[in-house]
Motif scaffolding. Structure first.
Motif, PDB file in Angstrom:
ATOM      1  N   GLU A  65       0.818  -1.207   0.000  1.00 23.30           N
ATOM      2  CA  GLU A  65       0.000   0.000   0.000  1.00 23.30           C
ATOM      3  C   GLU A  65       0.858   1.265   0.000  1.00 23.30           C
ATOM      4  O   GLU A  65       1.973   1.277   0.522  1.00 23.30           O
ATOM      5  CB  GLU A  65      -0.921   0.015   1.225  1.00 23.30           C
ATOM      6  CG  GLU A  65      -1.962  -1.087   1.201  1.00 23.30           C
ATOM      7  CD  GLU A  65      -2.830  -1.114   2.448  1.00 23.30           C
ATOM      8  OE1 GLU A  65      -3.921  -1.721   2.389  1.00 23.30           O
ATOM      9  OE2 GLU A  65      -2.426  -0.525   3.486  1.00 23.30           O
ATOM     10  N   VAL A 400      -5.569   5.356   0.576  1.00 25.63           N
ATOM     11  CA  VAL A 400      -4.694   4.191   0.658  1.00 25.63           C
ATOM     12  C   VAL A 400      -4.885   3.394  -0.633  1.00 25.63           C
ATOM     13  O   VAL A 400      -5.959   2.850  -0.888  1.00 25.63           O
ATOM     14  CB  VAL A 400      -5.020   3.328   1.885  1.00 25.63           C
ATOM     15  CG1 VAL A 400      -4.133   2.080   1.898  1.00 25.63           C
ATOM     16  CG2 VAL A 400      -4.827   4.140   3.167  1.00 25.63           C
ATOM     17  N   ALA A 402      -3.429   0.381  -3.296  1.00 23.41           N
ATOM     18  CA  ALA A 402      -2.571  -0.767  -3.589  1.00 23.41           C
ATOM     19  C   ALA A 402      -2.246  -0.698  -5.070  1.00 23.41           C
ATOM     20  O   ALA A 402      -3.027  -1.150  -5.913  1.00 23.41           O
ATOM     21  CB  ALA A 402      -3.279  -2.068  -3.252  1.00 23.41           C
ATOM     22  N   ARG A 433      -8.177   1.161  -1.492  1.00 22.89           N
ATOM     23  CA  ARG A 433      -8.656   0.354  -0.368  1.00 22.89           C
ATOM     24  C   ARG A 433      -9.387   1.165   0.692  1.00 22.89           C
ATOM     25  O   ARG A 433     -10.348   0.702   1.286  1.00 22.89           O
ATOM     26  CB  ARG A 433      -7.484  -0.408   0.258  1.00 22.89           C
ATOM     27  CG  ARG A 433      -6.947  -1.493  -0.671  1.00 22.89           C
ATOM     28  CD  ARG A 433      -5.875  -2.331  -0.014  1.00 22.89           C
ATOM     29  NE  ARG A 433      -5.441  -3.417  -0.913  1.00 22.89           N
ATOM     30  CZ  ARG A 433      -4.343  -4.123  -0.742  1.00 22.89           C
ATOM     31  NH1 ARG A 433      -3.542  -3.874   0.301  1.00 22.89           N
ATOM     32  NH2 ARG A 433      -4.018  -5.077  -1.588  1.00 22.89           N
TER      33      ARG A 433
END
Length: 458
Positions: A65, A400, A402, A433
């Motif tokens: 992340e 956040v 990924a 996320r």
């Protein structure tokens, strides 16, 4: 440690892990207090420089992340009130948050009334009040009837003014003539506002009109490059004569880049945006009858997209924004496949970040480039001070991501109101996320977004 003005108290949220800062993706501790970032410091083992609340939350980012600033999308058609079946503040802002967008600026048309007066702006704000999951600002409209009243809209807090040089597609938002364009620019220049222009020439479009066709090649021919080039010449001449700050929205035709670069070098105050669909779709891959791909100006060929990417790298194109322009499935004429009659617009608010990141990554570009084009750049364009970056004093609007996680677009599962997307079934990289607004996680139940006014954005 010096806190941002107006921020007191201990830290209530801290992120630890990889963070995209002005130094690139680096290991950092990011502390939040009172909805703002109060520290961005190394994770090299030293103690934090600010005190923590006893019940503060510490989030350890996973190895895959990266913490990004929330994106800023300055070109969104929310369509409420009046055409809420097309979208709406609740659905649009939930889709925005799901895609990592924490601030959007709503376009003045496709809602009824259009935002062309102060009373209409108040109607729009009333419709949005208590319904938004992210922060929302508003554009005003420059139409023939609003000329002479633009200063009042500016004072009421709009971020600038949108105009068309040809039929907008909705009767309540008529186009400006070339003479009216100069009049609007002179009025806006007097208070150093910003005019954003849909630049296609009406005479060129009229000469190439194809009212009905299922063939994409014929539709593409009905919106030729020449229409953009001629309209941009008109806009640049007026901007040069008036000194008005001017922004070209949704540039499709890469042939215009040298002219725009030369105008800027000559001191014309012009900026430029393009959109994910012009960067990631290509005419060669649009099948006949696939009206989900229809937008105006149109998606052109892959070579044109390559040149738009180069325009971004060279700094001629400043920002990438969605031009989220949804409609109900029946208006897209999906069964009939009639490009001439279908509504022109692509809904992509939730998908912009993974679309642009997937394509940028393949071209050897970095997350820092994507964030510059989609977060700090749009924020700076409209004066949203401090947004679009992870920095001390900035709002704690954070995402956040990924970046390497793959997913396949399922239009039916997007948070847009209508499940129509040219990206349905496409495999993308980059999964959002979690999204935070002022340090608070955004969920499908969140309605904590603020309604922003120009110069009241901190």
């Amino acid at each position: 440690m010096t806190r941002p003005p107006g921020v007191t108290g201990a830290v209530d949220l801290e992120f630890r892990g990889r963070v995209l800062t002005e130094d690139g993706v680096v290991l950092r501790r990011v502390a939040v207090s009172g909805g703002r970032v109060v520290t961005v410091e190394s994770l090299s083992g030293q103690s934090p420089t600010v005190a923590h609340d006893a019940d503060s939350t510490v989030i350890e980012l996973a190895d895959d992340e990266v913490l990004l600033p929330g994106l800023v999308d300055t070109h969104v058609h929310v369509n409420e009130p009046g055409r809420t079946a097309w979208e709406g503040f609740a659905t649009a802002t939930r889709a925005a948050a799901a895609g990592g967008v924490t601030t959007l600026v709503d376009m003045p048309l496709n809602s009824i009334p259009a935002t062309t007066s102060v009373p209409a702006l108040e109607v729009k704000r009333a419709a949005a009040q208590g319904a938004v999951a992210v922060d929302v600002g508003f554009w005003g409209g420059a139409v023939p009837a609003s000329l002479g009243g633009l200063a009042a809209l500016h004072a009421a807090g709009v971020y600038g003014f949108k105009c068309f040089l040809l039929d907008s597609g909705v009767p309540e938002f008529p186009a400006l003539s070339a003479t009216q364009l100069r009049e609007a620019m002179g009025e806006i220049a007097a208070f150093d506002g910003l005019l954003v222009v849909h630049a296609e020439d009406p005479d060129v479009i009229a000469a190439h009109a194809v009212p009905h066709t299922t063939r994409y090649a014929e539709f593409l021919g009905s919106r030729p490059v020449e229409a953009e080039l001629r309209a941009i010449d008109t806009v640049l001449a007026a901007a040069r004569a008036t000194g008005c700050r001017t922004h070209i929205v949704h540039l499709s035709a890469a042939d215009a880049l040298p002219t725009l670069a030369a105008a800027r070098a000559d001191g014309v105050r012009v900026t430029v945006e393009t959109c994910p669909h012009y960067l990631t779709l290509a005419a060669e891959r649009v099948g006949d009858g696939q009206t989900a791909f229809k937008c105006c100006p149109p998606v052109r060929d892959a070579a044109n997209a390559d040149r738009l990417w180069q325009g971004l790298v060279d700094g001629v194109v400043d920002v990438v924004v969605s031009d989220h322009s949804p409609a109900t499935a029946d208006l897209k004429l999906l069964a009939e496949g009639d490009f001439g009659a279908a509504w022109g617009g692509i809904a992509s608010l939730q998908l912009g970040l993974p679309l642009v990141w997937t394509a940028a990554r393949e071209r050897g570009l970095g997350l820092e480039d994507v964030v510059r084009w989609m977060a700090s750049g749009p924020a700076d364009l409209v004066g949203l001070a401090g947004r679009g970056r992870v920095a001390v004093g900035s709002p704690a609007d954070l995402v956040v991501l990924a970046p390497e996680e793959e997913h396949v677009v399922d239009a039916a599962r997007l948070r847009h109101r209508n499940p129509v997307s040219p990206y349905d079934g496409q495999r993308l990289r980059g999964m959002v996320r979690r999204t935070y607004l002022a340090g608070r996680p955004v969920t499908d139940q969140t309605t904590a977004g603020r309604l922003l006014r120009r110069e009241e954005t901190s």
